[in-house]
Design a protein around this motif. Sequence first.
Motif, PDB file in Angstrom:
ATOM      1  N   GLU A  38       0.878  -1.205   0.013  1.00 16.49           N
ATOM      2  CA  GLU A  38      -0.185  -0.073  -0.018  1.00 16.49           C
ATOM      3  C   GLU A  38       0.886   1.237   0.034  1.00 16.49           C
ATOM      4  OE1 GLU A  38      -2.568  -0.385   3.358  1.00 16.49           O
ATOM      5  OE2 GLU A  38      -3.795  -2.086   2.255  1.00 16.49           O
ATOM      6  N   ALA A  39       2.049   1.143   0.724  1.00 14.81           N
ATOM      7  CA  ALA A  39       2.954   2.319   0.952  1.00 14.81           C
ATOM      8  C   ALA A  39       3.600   2.581  -0.484  1.00 14.81           C
ATOM      9  CB  ALA A  39       3.988   2.328   1.871  1.00 14.81           C
ATOM     10  N   PHE A  91       4.114   5.464  -5.895  1.00 10.22           N
ATOM     11  CA  PHE A  91       4.295   5.545  -7.259  1.00 10.22           C
ATOM     12  C   PHE A  91       3.301   6.221  -8.040  1.00 10.22           C
ATOM     13  CE2 PHE A  91       6.227   1.184  -6.934  1.00 10.22           C
ATOM     14  CZ  PHE A  91       7.684   1.472  -7.149  1.00 10.22           C
ATOM     15  N   VAL A  92       2.032   6.274  -7.363  1.00 15.19           N
ATOM     16  CA  VAL A  92       0.912   7.143  -7.897  1.00 15.19           C
ATOM     17  C   VAL A  92       1.175   8.709  -7.838  1.00 15.19           C
ATOM     18  CG1 VAL A  92      -1.644   7.648  -7.335  1.00 15.19           C
ATOM     19  CG2 VAL A  92      -0.920   5.304  -7.265  1.00 15.19           C
ATOM     20  N   LYS A  93       1.614   9.143  -6.568  1.00 15.37           N
ATOM     21  CA  LYS A  93       2.084  10.187  -6.454  1.00 15.37           C
ATOM     22  C   LYS A  93       3.201  10.887  -7.062  1.00 15.37           C
ATOM     23  CE  LYS A  93       3.108  13.316  -2.631  1.00 15.37           C
ATOM     24  NZ  LYS A  93       4.600  13.952  -3.023  1.00 15.37           N
ATOM     25  N   ALA A 123      -8.572   4.507 -10.830  1.00 21.20           N
ATOM     26  CA  ALA A 123      -7.812   5.231 -11.503  1.00 21.20           C
ATOM     27  C   ALA A 123      -7.270   6.599 -10.737  1.00 21.20           C
ATOM     28  CB  ALA A 123      -8.356   5.879 -12.972  1.00 21.20           C
ATOM     29  N   VAL A 124      -8.249   7.137 -10.370  1.00 18.86           N
ATOM     30  CA  VAL A 124      -7.974   8.281  -9.339  1.00 18.86           C
ATOM     31  C   VAL A 124      -7.168   7.902  -7.753  1.00 18.86           C
ATOM     32  CG1 VAL A 124      -9.015  10.385  -8.169  1.00 18.86           C
ATOM     33  CG2 VAL A 124      -9.876   9.884 -10.478  1.00 18.86           C
ATOM     34  N   ASP A 125      -7.868   6.979  -7.279  1.00 20.63           N
ATOM     35  CA  ASP A 125      -7.436   6.721  -5.941  1.00 20.63           C
ATOM     36  C   ASP A 125      -6.359   5.585  -5.596  1.00 20.63           C
ATOM     37  OD1 ASP A 125      -9.313   8.762  -5.336  1.00 20.63           O
ATOM     38  OD2 ASP A 125     -10.887   7.156  -5.081  1.00 20.63           O
ATOM     39  N   GLY A 126      -6.351   4.619  -6.640  1.00 16.15           N
ATOM     40  CA  GLY A 126      -5.773   3.434  -6.475  1.00 16.15           C
ATOM     41  C   GLY A 126      -4.532   3.125  -7.689  1.00 16.15           C
ATOM     42  N   GLY A 127      -4.536   3.869  -8.361  1.00 16.79           N
ATOM     43  CA  GLY A 127      -3.286   3.930  -9.329  1.00 16.79           C
ATOM     44  C   GLY A 127      -3.447   2.952 -10.496  1.00 16.79           C
ATOM     45  N   LEU A 128      -4.795   2.872 -11.029  1.00 14.22           N
ATOM     46  CA  LEU A 128      -5.164   1.878 -12.069  1.00 14.22           C
ATOM     47  C   LEU A 128      -4.386   2.274 -13.341  1.00 14.22           C
ATOM     48  CD1 LEU A 128      -6.721  -0.511 -13.213  1.00 14.22           C
ATOM     49  CD2 LEU A 128      -8.387   1.243 -13.914  1.00 14.22           C
ATOM     50  N   LEU A 129      -4.143   3.684 -13.269  1.00 19.54           N
ATOM     51  CA  LEU A 129      -3.506   4.146 -14.769  1.00 19.54           C
ATOM     52  C   LEU A 129      -1.862   4.234 -14.586  1.00 19.54           C
ATOM     53  CD1 LEU A 129      -5.865   6.998 -15.869  1.00 19.54           C
ATOM     54  CD2 LEU A 129      -5.741   4.737 -16.842  1.00 19.54           C
ATOM     55  N   SER A 130      -1.467   3.950 -13.324  1.00 20.48           N
ATOM     56  CA  SER A 130       0.106   3.993 -13.076  1.00 20.48           C
ATOM     57  C   SER A 130       0.911   3.038 -14.223  1.00 20.48           C
ATOM     58  CB  SER A 130       0.398   3.562 -11.764  1.00 20.48           C
ATOM     59  OG  SER A 130      -0.217   4.102 -10.763  1.00 20.48           O
ATOM     60  N   SER A 137       3.985  15.623 -16.683  1.00 20.26           N
ATOM     61  CA  SER A 137       2.890  16.283 -16.406  1.00 20.26           C
ATOM     62  C   SER A 137       2.789  16.637 -14.757  1.00 20.26           C
ATOM     63  CB  SER A 137       1.538  15.027 -16.803  1.00 20.26           C
ATOM     64  OG  SER A 137       1.660  14.075 -16.000  1.00 20.26           O
ATOM     65  N   ARG A 138       3.345  15.618 -14.201  1.00 16.41           N
ATOM     66  CA  ARG A 138       3.549  15.978 -12.389  1.00 16.41           C
ATOM     67  C   ARG A 138       4.298  17.542 -12.260  1.00 16.41           C
ATOM     68  NH1 ARG A 138       2.563  10.860 -10.194  1.00 16.41           N
ATOM     69  NH2 ARG A 138       1.229   9.820 -11.500  1.00 16.41           N
TER      70      ARG A 138
END
Length: 420
Positions: free
Chosen positions: A27-28, A33-35, A108-115, A339-340
């Motif tokens: 989870e960490a 990775f998402v952030k 995608a928004v909260d869990g990183g599906l698009l990562s 983009s980040r």
Amino acid sequence: MDRTAAALAEAPAREDRVSPRVRHLLEASRAAFVKDGFDAVSIDAIARNAGVSKETIYRHFPDKEALFRAALDDMAGQFASRTEALHRAGLTPVEELAGMARAILDAAVDGGLLSPLWVAAGLGGRMPDFAAELQLGLSARMEPVRQALEAVSLARGSREEVGIEDALDFGSLAVEGPALLLGFPAPAPEHRALLSMRVAELFSDGIRGMPKRAQLVPDQDGVSDFTGESGSFAPHLRRLLDVAAAHFLRSGYEAASLADIGSEAKVGRGTLYRHFGHKAGLFDAVLRDRAASVAVAARPPALEPGGGVATLERFLFAAGACLTGAASVALHRAAMAASRRDAALARAIHDMVRAPWAHPLSDWIAAEGGHADSDWLARQALVLAMQGNRAIAAGQGLTGDAARRHAHRIARIFLDGYRA
């Protein structure tokens, strides 16, 4: 709470096959990775954030790539639990599709599906095998969606098999293609139910069968106009931009060297800084210049009133060829990877390359179907034309007969729904 939201909220937790310590580590890792993205995250940073030693991480995972894969697999299990709960909840077909769209958007928004797509786009030039593996993994994670789409189709009396391409296209519509990867803000939680229902209506019945809603989908400004031209630079600056583009598109923003760019372009640092200010300014100019080139090269065919599948198929085929061509794919990859750091630039690139296609398509949709949200629907048609994010992640779009078959299939989906 509506029935769809209740079904998602009541999805059972998946059975844990890992220890609490590894669960916490995954989870960490996924949050990091998402952030921050794949490149910016180190094993040291993950160890600090998770409160474990590096030795603990390496005891379970040989390298960062393996940890990233495991974090994605864990997320996929949670996502599958949500889709299975929807199918057991006794919802109407459109409610079930809306719930799936909401589950995809939330993931995608909260869990990183698009990562994996974000990482694949950023690493495609340097680690093509890893990028390809991530893309294949995303397809596998959409299998529960394919099964649910097929079950809905069977419940409505269709015996046609639903393929994984249908699930991937549905998922692409749920997240509006590369929008989240190109710096657009995530929809507010209170708007996601409306967006998800609209996606379900579009995919189920197409623009000819879906309801005409008085309430527009939120964030309905559409794609901004493209203004400007390509190639209006002095010769020495044109040479600099072309050389810089080769470096930025090959190596990415961080790895590209201004010294190497200036040396190859035979332009001194003084000239570079005088015209572009700094590295970020040069990168901004390069991407906007390349976006202008893609937009100027666009040749949208006329959309004939009442032309149906044939006219839309020609249009989407041409749009797909342009927007998934080599120049556009390389541009999207560079904008996604940065983009980040500069979301406004990534959003501008998104709008510039789509404007020649989105505006005539929106007008045609409004005239054909009387939909007040024709701007949003036009953007979604272009999402289908581009195969969502798949061509960007893979590094190339479809060609030849495969591209024509795809254009025909998505034109039918967009007009009459996926069971057509």
